[in-house]
Motif scaffolding. Sequence first.
Motif, mmCIF file in Angstrom:
data_model
loop_
_atom_site.group_PDB
_atom_site.id
_atom_site.type_symbol
_atom_site.label_atom_id
_atom_site.label_comp_id
_atom_site.label_asym_id
_atom_site.label_seq_id
_atom_site.Cartn_x
_atom_site.Cartn_y
_atom_site.Cartn_z
ATOM 1 N N VAL A 241 -19.560 -47.071 -24.612
ATOM 2 C CA VAL A 241 -18.603 -46.041 -24.193
ATOM 3 C C VAL A 241 -19.364 -44.786 -23.757
ATOM 4 C CG1 VAL A 241 -16.703 -44.552 -24.925
ATOM 5 C CG2 VAL A 241 -16.793 -46.912 -25.724
ATOM 6 N N THR B 234 -12.842 -43.661 -27.459
ATOM 7 C CA THR B 234 -12.459 -43.349 -26.071
ATOM 8 C C THR B 234 -11.325 -42.327 -26.047
ATOM 9 O OG1 THR B 234 -13.071 -45.595 -25.442
ATOM 10 C CG2 THR B 234 -11.759 -44.360 -23.859
ATOM 11 N N THR C 84 -13.735 -48.835 -30.300
ATOM 12 C CA THR C 84 -13.939 -48.392 -28.911
ATOM 13 C C THR C 84 -12.759 -47.570 -28.432
ATOM 14 O OG1 THR C 84 -15.184 -50.414 -28.500
ATOM 15 C CG2 THR C 84 -14.426 -49.222 -26.574
ATOM 16 N N TRP C 85 -11.540 -48.052 -28.724
ATOM 17 C CA TRP C 85 -10.332 -47.350 -28.279
ATOM 18 C C TRP C 85 -10.225 -45.972 -28.935
ATOM 19 C CZ3 TRP C 85 -5.972 -45.296 -30.539
ATOM 20 C CH2 TRP C 85 -4.954 -44.918 -29.655
ATOM 21 N N LYS D 168 -11.236 -38.905 -24.047
ATOM 22 C CA LYS D 168 -10.153 -38.596 -23.089
ATOM 23 C C LYS D 168 -9.483 -37.275 -23.467
ATOM 24 C CE LYS D 168 -8.759 -43.216 -21.514
ATOM 25 N NZ LYS D 168 -7.707 -44.255 -21.655
#
Length: 1204
Positions: free
Chosen positions: A1114, A1074, A1070-1071, A1078
Amino acid sequence: MDMEQVNALCEELVKAVTVMMDPSSTQRYRLEALKFCEEFKEKCPICVPCGLRLAEITQIAIVRHFGLQILEHVVKFRWNSMSRLEKVYLKNSVMELLVNGTLSILEEENHIKDVLSRIMVEMIKREWPQHWPDLLLELDTLSRQGETQRELVMFILLRLAEDVVTFQTLPTQRRRDIQQTLTQNMERIFSFLLSTLQENVNKYQQMKADASREAEAKANCRVSTATLNTLAGYIDWVSLNHIVAENCKLLETLCLLLNEEELQLGAAECLLIAVSRKGKLEDRKPLMILFGDVAMHYILSAAQTADGGGLEEKHYLFLKRLCQVLCALGNLLCALLGLDANIQTPVNFGKYLESFLAFTTHPSQFLRSSTHMTWGALFRHEILSRDPSLLAIIPKYLRASMTNLVKMGFPSKTDSPSCEYSRFDFDSDEDFNAFFNASRAQQGEVLRWVCRLDTKTSFQMAAEWLKYQLSAPIDTGPVNSCSTAGAGEGGYCSIFSSSFVQWEAMTFFLESVINHMFRTIDKEEVPVSDGIELLQMVLNFEMKDPLILSCVLTNVSALFPFVTYKPELLPHVFSKLFSSVTFETVGESKAPRTRAVRNVRRHACSSINKMCRDYPDLVLPNFDMLYSHVKQLLSNELLLTQMEKSALMEALVLISNQFKNYERQKLFLEELMAPVVNIWLSEEMCRVLTDIDAFIAYVGADVKACDPAVEDPCGANRARITFCVHGILGVLRRTSWPSDLEEARAGGFLVGYTPSGNPIFRNPCTEQILRLLDNLLALVRTHNTLYTPEMLAKMAEPFTKVLDILESEKTAILGLPQPLLEVNEHPVYKSTLERMQRFFGILYENCYHILGKAGPSMQQDFYTVEDLATQLLGSAFVNLNNIPDFRLKSMLRVFVKPLVLFCPPEQYETLIAPILGPLFTYFHMRLSQKWHIINQRSVLCGEDEIAEDNPESQEMLEEQLVRMLTREVMDLITACCVSKKTAEHSAAPTVDGDDEEMMATEVTPSSVAELTDLGKCLMKHEDICTALLITAFSSLTWKDTLSCQRATTQLCWPLLKQVMSGTLLADAVTWLFTSVLKGLQMHGQHDGCMASLVHLAFQIYETLRPRYLEIRAVMEQIPEIHKESLDQFDCKLLNPSLQKTADKRRKDHFKRLIAGCIGKPLGEQFRKEVHIKNLPMLFKKPKPMLETEVLDNEGGGLATLFEP
């Protein structure tokens, strides 16, 4: 409609506009007025009548302009919601304004004409051609009303072409409709433009001599100018057939207008655009008509007239355009000649060259410089370079170059005709200097090509010029109160002195010619006797002026290849150079040396080094003579600076490499290094290097600063440390084993082979260097510890700032203009603080250079040093928290990167992994914090924050340093992890500064990038693997496009692919995903970054979505995402049985899904969207009928196909 309401509103609006435009209004009133006007445009239902009322011809210009702006706003933002009758009313009202709503052509303000044309074009973009088929007819009718309307029609046509073709500011289908319709009607449009131009030019030429018809003449001139501007907007993209129609009538007209003063600039612009057209070479053949006698006559006579009219801005601007036309013609000829047999060298090619040479000899530096590239193209062209006309002009070109290479024409001076022109072209001497240096480099390239074509003439002229300079008296210029304006200090030349600029130009000319001569001509053709004669003349030339002497030394280096034909000259050459190594202008005075003197001495050392590097076999027989001379110089501690001593030692080491005998070279190096070893390993030095307090006292950083002119008590101590460090680096950098394997084996350098079969060599300097390593690491540890606050507190004023960045480095990092040229008669260091700063800076850099060179130079002998990883971690990597970014940047580049890249695979686990693990973790933490502060700064800084000393420039410096450090870290990770072939293939250029323009817009598929063996080794360690992944993906969200591009295209996917086979935590996935989104938010405004980030996000989602449902969550958080479209994408992705769509279509679908998180440029973020609706399709493609449809057509059965 209530006219009273309209009148009342108009009165309010007139007041508001007056307040806004009145310079005496307060900011508060102005803002209130602006707010009222904007709200009116957005919300008022009666904008059209109010706009028309305000636009009436009786109003003042600013009010009329605002009224027209209201109408433009209505068309742009309300057109789609207006009824058909409202649209027709507005359109008719605007047409009426075009006919009767403006003052005469000479009285009307340009901004009124501009906004009127904009309103028309906005309506055209929404309605033409489908709903407004008669537009061109209406414009034609309008143009017959008079000159005022004719000019407005030109504005409309130009604006339409700019919006549709140049800037493409409307949706694809509308743009295509309008462009196709324009193209279909282009013959009609061009005929209209050309006839309008001819008609108005003829009228202007008839009337201009008649004083009673001056106004009419000006009006016709104004229409002609507008027509030329409109033509310029079309010539760039329309079919070339229109440009060359009717036997090139348009080009002929433009050539005729070159001699019409008021219209020549517009005509030259059109010609330039036509000749510079890209496209098929075949289509550009008719443009060769411009090489004809008639066209060439008009071009040349226009140039002569403009130049003869004195220096006027419009004449000068016209000359620039004409010069560009001639350049473009030359490039066109180079492109077309040789294309087929029909195209021959033009008959008047010689005439063209003469006229082109006139621009090369023009006083304007800008015009001279503009011709260089075309001369280069002509001289290297396969056919033209053999043309007799071009060969005949070479001597003239060389004469022109000799003049052009002389640096004259500074805008602040009056010593040359060029100065006056430079005041038009350059804002400052610094600008001129930068431009001239770039121009001279281009000229050097052209000279090399000329030398290839006519070596004999080039060499003769260089020799003549050198002989002339050797015999000419030295003219230092007038002694002035400002020494840089004329003579230098003590009667020596300054950089502006007449003699110096002549010497400098001659030196550049000679160097360019001779360097290329030895590369291109056969040995037998080299003018040996002339060359040796020149060299002897230069060697016998005595000169005490430092600037001239520096030029003399360059000439010695340039002529040195002639020594290979007469080796007995070598001692004479070295005698000349050694006398310059100890050059002084004031005897043995202890005053600080000036910059010019230092440059001479360094130049001499550098020349000796260069000769020993490039001609070691030639110098080797004289080695003993050279060695004894250097020993004599080194014995006097004060005679040379430490850098000069090191340079001479390096020269000896370079020659010793020719011994090709390990033992002999090792003994020599022991003897050479003895003074360094004695100082470095002495008890006092060991104590100083290990004890920080002792070190601070030894270098004098705890003593109050004294006058720079007074003897510095600790200067000798610093000199000893500098001498040792320079000596170690010089020997390590220059010592090498023979490149030939057999010679290396015979000389005892080869000690074995690696498991992969590569030879292992031993370096003769290894023993000496390894003895000195412990103290070197102690110095590095001490230096790093100096940055702790408690150590800085022990330093005396002003030495508390001794570790700060130098002002000159700040200037370079911020990209500020450098001082014109450092004033040569000033001392090198202005203060003791500056001298101390330079000492610490060079010391720090050189220590890391030594550690960086140790691996490549000593190979396995260095990498197998016991506990090397522990020793390095305990010295080079201590106290990193307190060390500033600009120091860490160089540490990574000059030490860590070579250490890693040259390390044998056997040492990866014991040496590299223990160092890089903590290092990468630390840098991720440090950079994340710094970027967080930078990103928050704009939010935290209020307007009323207390200003420090120029905080903006300090913040810019800090941000730029963080950016540079980030790039070094990403470069190191890429070098460690990604295979070199891929990295080179897809790497963006590493340049600091503003590089968005350089970014590739093509996406390099990162799937081709593979991890190196070192990368795979590092990824096996969990802590290093985590640090690498987090740093690579975090860099996507940092405010640096270059780092983002590098990480996206080279790093992220190979690193992620390596860990995907294992168990990745859902939170980690997920990070990572993401972070990519971003990154899109941060860098989506840059096409290159956006394309590669979308590709990376697509890869990650396609690969990991089947295993991790969390990624879907997400995606659902993306603003404005269409859930149904996402479901559709997921369905195709998760259901392998469905036919897979093409990769590009899947990617386009995915890009539409994530569009909500793609960042926009600041200028577009708050811009109100303009929506232009598509009209019914103009040209529908007929749908191809399937075979079955053909058979089952209404005709019935198969038999009907065969019926008669």
